[in-house]
Design an enzyme around this catalytic site. Structure first.
Site, PDB file in Angstrom:
ATOM      1  N   HIS A  73       8.880  -5.988   7.801  1.00  0.00           N
ATOM      2  CA  HIS A  73       8.297  -7.158   7.617  1.00  0.00           C
ATOM      3  C   HIS A  73       7.826  -8.375   7.888  1.00  0.00           C
ATOM      4  CE1 HIS A  73       8.786  -3.817   4.378  1.00  0.00           C
ATOM      5  NE2 HIS A  73       7.463  -4.021   4.183  1.00  0.00           N
ATOM      6  N   LYS A  98       5.597   3.423 -10.382  1.00  0.00           N
ATOM      7  CA  LYS A  98       7.536   3.996  -9.074  1.00  0.00           C
ATOM      8  C   LYS A  98       8.298   3.388 -10.128  1.00  0.00           C
ATOM      9  CE  LYS A  98       4.991   3.307  -4.827  1.00  0.00           C
ATOM     10  NZ  LYS A  98       4.644   2.674  -3.606  1.00  0.00           N
TER      11      LYS A  98
HETATM   12  O1  PNS Z   1       4.805  -2.343   1.031  1.00  0.00           O
HETATM   13  P1  PNS Z   1       3.950  -1.639   0.699  1.00  0.00           P
HETATM   14  O2  PNS Z   1       3.933  -0.482  -1.041  1.00  0.00           O
HETATM   15  O3  PNS Z   1       3.018  -0.799   1.171  1.00  0.00           O
HETATM   16  O4  PNS Z   1       2.504  -2.386  -0.245  1.00  0.00           O
HETATM   17  C1  PNS Z   1       1.278  -1.739  -1.378  1.00  0.00           C
HETATM   18  C2  PNS Z   1       1.235  -3.118  -2.156  1.00  0.00           C
HETATM   19  C3  PNS Z   1       1.538  -3.081  -3.316  1.00  0.00           C
HETATM   20  C4  PNS Z   1       0.327  -4.028  -1.594  1.00  0.00           C
HETATM   21  C5  PNS Z   1      -0.263  -2.565  -3.192  1.00  0.00           C
HETATM   22  O5  PNS Z   1       0.319  -0.987  -3.528  1.00  0.00           O
HETATM   23  C6  PNS Z   1      -0.613  -3.067  -3.900  1.00  0.00           C
HETATM   24  O6  PNS Z   1      -0.940  -4.266  -3.431  1.00  0.00           O
HETATM   25  N1  PNS Z   1      -0.709  -2.591  -5.554  1.00  0.00           N
HETATM   26  C7  PNS Z   1      -0.329  -3.680  -6.471  1.00  0.00           C
HETATM   27  C8  PNS Z   1      -2.336  -3.242  -7.254  1.00  0.00           C
HETATM   28  C9  PNS Z   1      -3.141  -3.094  -6.472  1.00  0.00           C
HETATM   29  O7  PNS Z   1      -3.680  -4.478  -6.421  1.00  0.00           O
HETATM   30  N2  PNS Z   1      -3.941  -1.832  -5.605  1.00  0.00           N
HETATM   31  C10 PNS Z   1      -5.150  -2.017  -4.962  1.00  0.00           C
HETATM   32  C11 PNS Z   1      -6.421  -1.739  -5.885  1.00  0.00           C
HETATM   33  S1  PNS Z   1      -6.240  -0.851  -6.335  1.00  0.00           S
END
Ligand code: PNS
Length: 159
Positions: A17, A41
């Site tokens: 990251h 989660k």
């Molecule tokens: O580090 P990760 O778990 O791969 O990140 C995923 C993340 C947090 C970027 C993704 O799940 C996200 O954007 N969540 C917020 C909700 C959202 O906007 N979802 C996408 C459209 S349904």
């Protein structure tokens, strides 16, 4: 001004990251690293801990800020007037999920592009879940996360 949002769960933040954040900071004027809160989660680290770790390891990057948000990423990017959402892409298995999210985000907020940075070769197979697994067995994780947060991570997860 170009603004990038680097979103993630960061549970916990890894060297992979940090590599993506650093590279984004050379490409954009302002980079906002945002810890996305997902109420369905159960993360290993609290939002405050995750934000605190990222603040600590990005303290030397003057154009990087850290935030947390519990809504949709597309809405956060619109609120911040972001030019781009920047995500790291590791092995091919990331691709389908990331592509689906990029298309969803683009239909919700067409003004913000998603940009994928290929993971650096050293971090290709690194993940937060692997870090949690190793730390929960009491092993040092300083090969996988920045040294200044490695011991805090190990102490919290070692059962
Ligand atoms: O580090 P990760 O778990 O791969 O990140 C995923 C993340 C947090 C970027 C993704 O799940 C996200 O954007 N969540 C917020 C909700 C959202 O906007 N979802 C996408 C459209 S349904």
């Amino acid at each position: 001004m170009t603004i990038a949002v680097c979103p993630g769960s960061f549970d916990p933040v890894t060297l992979g990251h940090l590599d993506v954040i650093r590279r984004a900071a050379t490409l954009f004027d302002r980079v906002i690293v945002v810890v996305m809160i997902n109420f369905s989660k159960q993360p290993a680290f609290t939002v405050e801990e995750r934000v605190g770790f990222i603040k600590k390891i990005t303290a030397s990057l003057p154009n990087v800020e850290v935030d947390a948000f519990s809504g949709l990423l597309a809405d956060y990017a619109a609120k911040e007037d972001a030019t781009a959402i920047v995500k790291g892409l590791r092995v091919m298995s990331d691709f389908e999920y990331e592509f689906q999210m990029a298309l969803t985000n683009s239909s919700l907020n067409p003004r913000t592009e998603t940009i994928f940075l290929p993971a650096s070769i050293d971090y290709m197979f690194l993940s937060s879940s692997m870090v949690r697994e190793v730390a929960s067995r009491g092993r040092d994780v300083s090969k996988f996360v920045p040294a200044e947060i490695a011991e805090d991570i190990r102490k919290k997860l070692w059962k």
